[in-house]
Design a protein around this motif. Structure first.
Motif, PDB file in Angstrom:
ATOM      1  N   SER A  33       0.755  -1.187  -0.020  1.00 41.31           N
ATOM      2  CA  SER A  33       0.034   0.011  -0.200  1.00 41.31           C
ATOM      3  C   SER A  33       0.854   1.091  -0.008  1.00 41.31           C
ATOM      4  N   LEU A  34       0.552   1.963  -1.093  1.00 39.52           N
ATOM      5  CA  LEU A  34       1.380   3.234  -1.214  1.00 39.52           C
ATOM      6  C   LEU A  34       1.039   4.471  -0.422  1.00 39.52           C
ATOM      7  N   ASP A  35      -0.165   4.425   0.113  1.00 39.13           N
ATOM      8  CA  ASP A  35      -0.837   5.728   0.564  1.00 39.13           C
ATOM      9  C   ASP A  35      -1.895   5.399   1.637  1.00 39.13           C
ATOM     10  N   ALA A  36      -2.060   5.538   2.692  1.00 38.99           N
ATOM     11  CA  ALA A  36      -3.268   5.368   3.609  1.00 38.99           C
ATOM     12  C   ALA A  36      -4.579   5.960   3.126  1.00 38.99           C
ATOM     13  N   GLU A  37      -4.421   7.209   2.723  1.00 40.70           N
ATOM     14  CA  GLU A  37      -5.674   7.798   2.286  1.00 40.70           C
ATOM     15  C   GLU A  37      -6.483   7.371   0.807  1.00 40.70           C
ATOM     16  N   ARG A  38      -5.346   6.995   0.108  1.00 50.43           N
ATOM     17  CA  ARG A  38      -5.960   6.508  -1.029  1.00 50.43           C
ATOM     18  C   ARG A  38      -6.198   5.023  -1.114  1.00 50.43           C
ATOM     19  N   GLY A  39      -5.601   4.428   0.070  1.00 51.51           N
ATOM     20  CA  GLY A  39      -5.846   2.872   0.165  1.00 51.51           C
ATOM     21  C   GLY A  39      -7.384   2.987   0.726  1.00 51.51           C
ATOM     22  N   ALA A  40      -7.765   3.709   1.591  1.00 55.18           N
ATOM     23  CA  ALA A  40      -8.972   3.909   2.178  1.00 55.18           C
ATOM     24  C   ALA A  40     -10.091   4.029   1.118  1.00 55.18           C
ATOM     25  N   THR A  41      -9.567   4.986   0.187  1.00 58.52           N
ATOM     26  CA  THR A  41     -10.729   5.279  -0.967  1.00 58.52           C
ATOM     27  C   THR A  41     -10.916   4.016  -1.643  1.00 58.52           C
ATOM     28  N   TYR A  42      -9.613   3.204  -2.013  1.00 51.98           N
ATOM     29  CA  TYR A  42      -9.836   2.081  -2.983  1.00 51.98           C
ATOM     30  C   TYR A  42     -10.764   1.029  -2.110  1.00 51.98           C
ATOM     31  N   LEU A  43     -10.536   0.917  -0.961  1.00 49.33           N
ATOM     32  CA  LEU A  43     -11.258  -0.214  -0.050  1.00 49.33           C
ATOM     33  C   LEU A  43     -12.804   0.126  -0.087  1.00 49.33           C
ATOM     34  N   VAL A  57     -12.455   0.777   8.175  1.00 43.67           N
ATOM     35  CA  VAL A  57     -11.915   1.439   6.871  1.00 43.67           C
ATOM     36  C   VAL A  57     -10.365   2.275   7.084  1.00 43.67           C
ATOM     37  N   HIS A  58     -10.525   2.941   8.246  1.00 42.86           N
ATOM     38  CA  HIS A  58      -9.442   3.580   8.825  1.00 42.86           C
ATOM     39  C   HIS A  58      -8.364   2.540   9.343  1.00 42.86           C
ATOM     40  N   THR A  59      -8.780   1.580  10.048  1.00 43.00           N
ATOM     41  CA  THR A  59      -7.898   0.764  10.620  1.00 43.00           C
ATOM     42  C   THR A  59      -6.863   0.074   9.434  1.00 43.00           C
ATOM     43  N   TRP A  60      -7.906  -0.339   8.621  1.00 41.51           N
ATOM     44  CA  TRP A  60      -7.246  -1.282   7.630  1.00 41.51           C
ATOM     45  C   TRP A  60      -6.423  -0.397   6.693  1.00 41.51           C
ATOM     46  N   ALA A  61      -6.629   0.780   6.446  1.00 39.96           N
ATOM     47  CA  ALA A  61      -5.821   1.706   5.682  1.00 39.96           C
ATOM     48  C   ALA A  61      -4.414   1.997   6.198  1.00 39.96           C
ATOM     49  N   THR A  62      -4.691   2.275   7.519  1.00 38.97           N
ATOM     50  CA  THR A  62      -3.281   2.790   8.286  1.00 38.97           C
ATOM     51  C   THR A  62      -2.420   1.608   8.306  1.00 38.97           C
ATOM     52  N   THR A  64      -2.413  -1.440   6.919  1.00 41.32           N
ATOM     53  CA  THR A  64      -1.933  -2.203   5.803  1.00 41.32           C
ATOM     54  C   THR A  64      -0.476  -1.234   5.295  1.00 41.32           C
ATOM     55  N   VAL A  65      -0.531   0.114   5.068  1.00 44.93           N
ATOM     56  CA  VAL A  65       0.671   0.764   4.931  1.00 44.93           C
ATOM     57  C   VAL A  65       1.668   0.320   6.084  1.00 44.93           C
ATOM     58  N   ALA A  66       1.496  -0.115   7.213  1.00 38.76           N
ATOM     59  CA  ALA A  66       2.443  -0.342   8.177  1.00 38.76           C
ATOM     60  C   ALA A  66       3.073  -1.837   8.124  1.00 38.76           C
ATOM     61  N   ASN A  67       2.251  -2.507   7.259  1.00 45.73           N
ATOM     62  CA  ASN A  67       2.695  -3.865   7.185  1.00 45.73           C
ATOM     63  C   ASN A  67       4.036  -4.386   6.497  1.00 45.73           C
ATOM     64  N   ALA A  68       4.539  -3.518   5.825  1.00 47.03           N
ATOM     65  CA  ALA A  68       5.884  -3.760   5.238  1.00 47.03           C
ATOM     66  C   ALA A  68       7.011  -3.272   6.303  1.00 47.03           C
ATOM     67  N   ASP A  69       6.823  -2.282   6.802  1.00 48.95           N
ATOM     68  CA  ASP A  69       7.658  -1.902   7.994  1.00 48.95           C
ATOM     69  C   ASP A  69       7.928  -2.821   9.010  1.00 48.95           C
ATOM     70  N   TRP A  70       6.728  -3.480   9.381  1.00 43.62           N
ATOM     71  CA  TRP A  70       6.435  -4.460  10.618  1.00 43.62           C
ATOM     72  C   TRP A  70       7.166  -5.724  10.134  1.00 43.62           C
ATOM     73  N   ASP A  97      -4.806   3.555  -7.327  1.00 39.17           N
ATOM     74  CA  ASP A  97      -3.284   4.405  -7.642  1.00 39.17           C
ATOM     75  C   ASP A  97      -2.613   3.930  -6.173  1.00 39.17           C
ATOM     76  N   ALA A  98      -3.252   3.518  -5.175  1.00 36.48           N
ATOM     77  CA  ALA A  98      -2.440   3.072  -3.828  1.00 36.48           C
ATOM     78  C   ALA A  98      -1.929   1.758  -3.791  1.00 36.48           C
ATOM     79  N   TYR A  99      -2.182   0.931  -4.936  1.00 35.01           N
ATOM     80  CA  TYR A  99      -2.082  -0.136  -5.195  1.00 35.01           C
ATOM     81  C   TYR A  99      -0.215  -0.281  -5.801  1.00 35.01           C
ATOM     82  N   GLY A 100       0.379  -0.906  -4.851  1.00 34.44           N
ATOM     83  CA  GLY A 100       1.890  -0.794  -5.276  1.00 34.44           C
ATOM     84  C   GLY A 100       2.650  -2.312  -5.549  1.00 34.44           C
ATOM     85  N   GLY A 101       1.687  -3.366  -5.948  1.00 35.76           N
ATOM     86  CA  GLY A 101       2.344  -4.423  -6.374  1.00 35.76           C
ATOM     87  C   GLY A 101       2.410  -5.331  -5.134  1.00 35.76           C
TER      88      GLY A 101
END
Length: 456
Positions: A33-43, A57-62, A64-70, A97-101
């Protein structure tokens, strides 16, 4: 939860060789996820006409952005998967556009790599796993708060007290025929994943008053039934797209290659689960000879039948013909008789298909021109099946803190849920979304439970 200071015990239903649920045989990747706000829109876009609560939606978006760092922080060597999942499956939707592969351990898709990494992380922390110890019931106090579980081991019931909370991470209900027939538009589907996902967590949550959400949502795939296991093989046809789907009456009924993403297609301008109908899948000798219609471990190392059952599909599809998995007819009429279909109807269907291929356009269902390959070289082959059921999405309703809610929308004290048992997705989902969802809400559940004072 452990890293936040809590004492953690994992109850695993299965023996080690069968453990791990769908995580073990998944693509082992998360979407980046490239961006929490755009990710929330996508969801929100993917939920379409089945909107989700904004706290979820808010928890999922914030998260999932943190998954990679965790994952990186606990030792994962995350790399982008090359050549697969590069683009969003629903680019037409706002927020895509929040989808980063895909991100995966060492960039490897499948091969159990995420499950093995997580098992290693547990071992490093000395977290106890009790295998072959399924949870049977939740224990509650006089207020209805969950205080532990009744589990079973070696035929004996064991009562286990949970001082801070119980997290349900028990998978879906796709391996429970009664629940499938009650909630899904399928009757006897074969499985893509674990045969042990029998809705245990769903039933335990219902027994203590949990509300439910999106119980009719699922991930279905066209698959070839394995007569010797509860599973099916994934139907691919990647070497030659010369095939059609026909209903029990012998007629085509849908665009067989509708752009479906992970289980939802845009059909007649409506997003819906796809496929959902029992069908005959028909192809010809040219397609049979082009390559395997189902991919093996060397090409797609996912799915229970391939990874755990070690059930191989032949390179030329002939072993499956000999075993009767694929039926054969020298002519379309002969094939129709084996399928219990009116030969005249199936012949007419194939003729119409071949005419569409010659014209370069499908006037009936709009199949893409590149896949308009005629069925004109006998002998002919087919198999009959309902769609293969990969996973379910419904379960106990939870809020943005991963707390399971009762029918009044109130948290049930001490009870949390994460993963497929209580999937976020009410309709659409993109690639890597399920693992991302499980990690996100699993992390929230662990934090929330660990932060609960022992006195509470």
């Amino acid at each position: 939860a452990h890293d936040a200071g809590a004492s953690v015990l994992i109850l695993e239903k299965c023996a080690p060789d069968q453990a791990g649920g769908n995580t073990r045989v998944s693509g082992s990747s998360i979407f980046h996820s490239l961006d929490a706000e755009r990710g929330a829109t996508y969801l929100r876009s993917l939920a379409d006409r089945f909107p989700l609560p904004e706290d979820v939606v808010h928890t999922w978006a914030t998260e999932t952005v943190a998954n990679a760092d965790w994952l990186t922080s606990i030792g994962a060597n995350l790399q982008k998967v090359v050549g697969y999942g590069d683009q969003p499956e629903y680019p037409e939707l706002d927020g895509s556009d929040a989808y980063g592969g895909y991100l995966a351990i060492d960039g490897v898709l499948g091969h159990q790599v995420l499950w093995e990494f997580l098992m290693g992380a547990l071992a490093e922390r000395g977290i106890e796993i009790r295998h072959e110890t399924p949870a049977r019931r939740l224990l509650t106090d006089q207020r209805g708060a969950v205080t532990g579980v009744i589990a079973e081991h070696a035929g004996t019931e064991v009562s286990i007290t949970a001082r801070r909370g119980v997290v349900l991470a028990t998978g879906g209900f796709q391996a429970n025929p009664e629940l499938v027939q009650q909630y899904l538009p399928l009757s006897e589907p074969k499985l893509w994943g674990t045969p042990h996902a029998t809705g245990d967590g769903l039933k335990m949550a219902m027994a203590v008053g949990a509300d439910l959400w999106h119980m009719d949502n699922m991930m279905s795939i066209s698959g070839v039934p394995d007569p010797d296991t509860p599973q099916a093989w994934y139907q691919a046809f990647v070497f030659r797209p010369g095939f059609i789907w026909v209903a029990p009456d012998g007629r085509r009924f849908i665009n067989e290659r509708a752009k479906a993403g992970h289980g939802v297609a845009l059909l007649n301008d409506v997003y819906e689960v796809f496929p959902t109908r029992r069908m005959h899948v028909v192809f010809d000798e040219a397609t049979r000879a082009a390559g395997p219609i189902s991919l093996g471990k060397e090409m797609m190392a996912v799915g229970w039948n391939v990874m755990i059952n070690d059930r191989h599909w032949s390179a030329d599809n002939l072993a499956e013909v000999e075993r009767g998995i694929l039926v054969k007819g020298d002519t379309i009429a002969e094939l129709a008789e084996q399928l219990d279909v009116d030969p005249a109807v199936l012949e007419d269907t194939v003729n119409r298909w071949n005419e569409a291929c010659a014209a370069g356009a499908d006037p009936y269902f709009g199949r893409d021109a590149q896949s308009l390959v005629p069925l004109d070289r006998g002998p002919y082959y087919a198999y009959t099946a309902e769609p293969m059921l990969a996973w379910t999405n419904g379960g106990p309703r939870r809020n943005g803190n991963a707390q399971v809610l009762n029918v009044w929308g109130e948290p049930i004290g001490g009870l949390y849920a994460a993963g497929e048992v209580s999937s976020t997705y009410s309709l659409g989902k993109d690639g890597g979304f399920h693992m991302a969802d499980a990690l996100a809400f699993g992390r929230v559940a662990g934090r929330e439970a660990a932060a609960t004072a022992a006195a509470e």
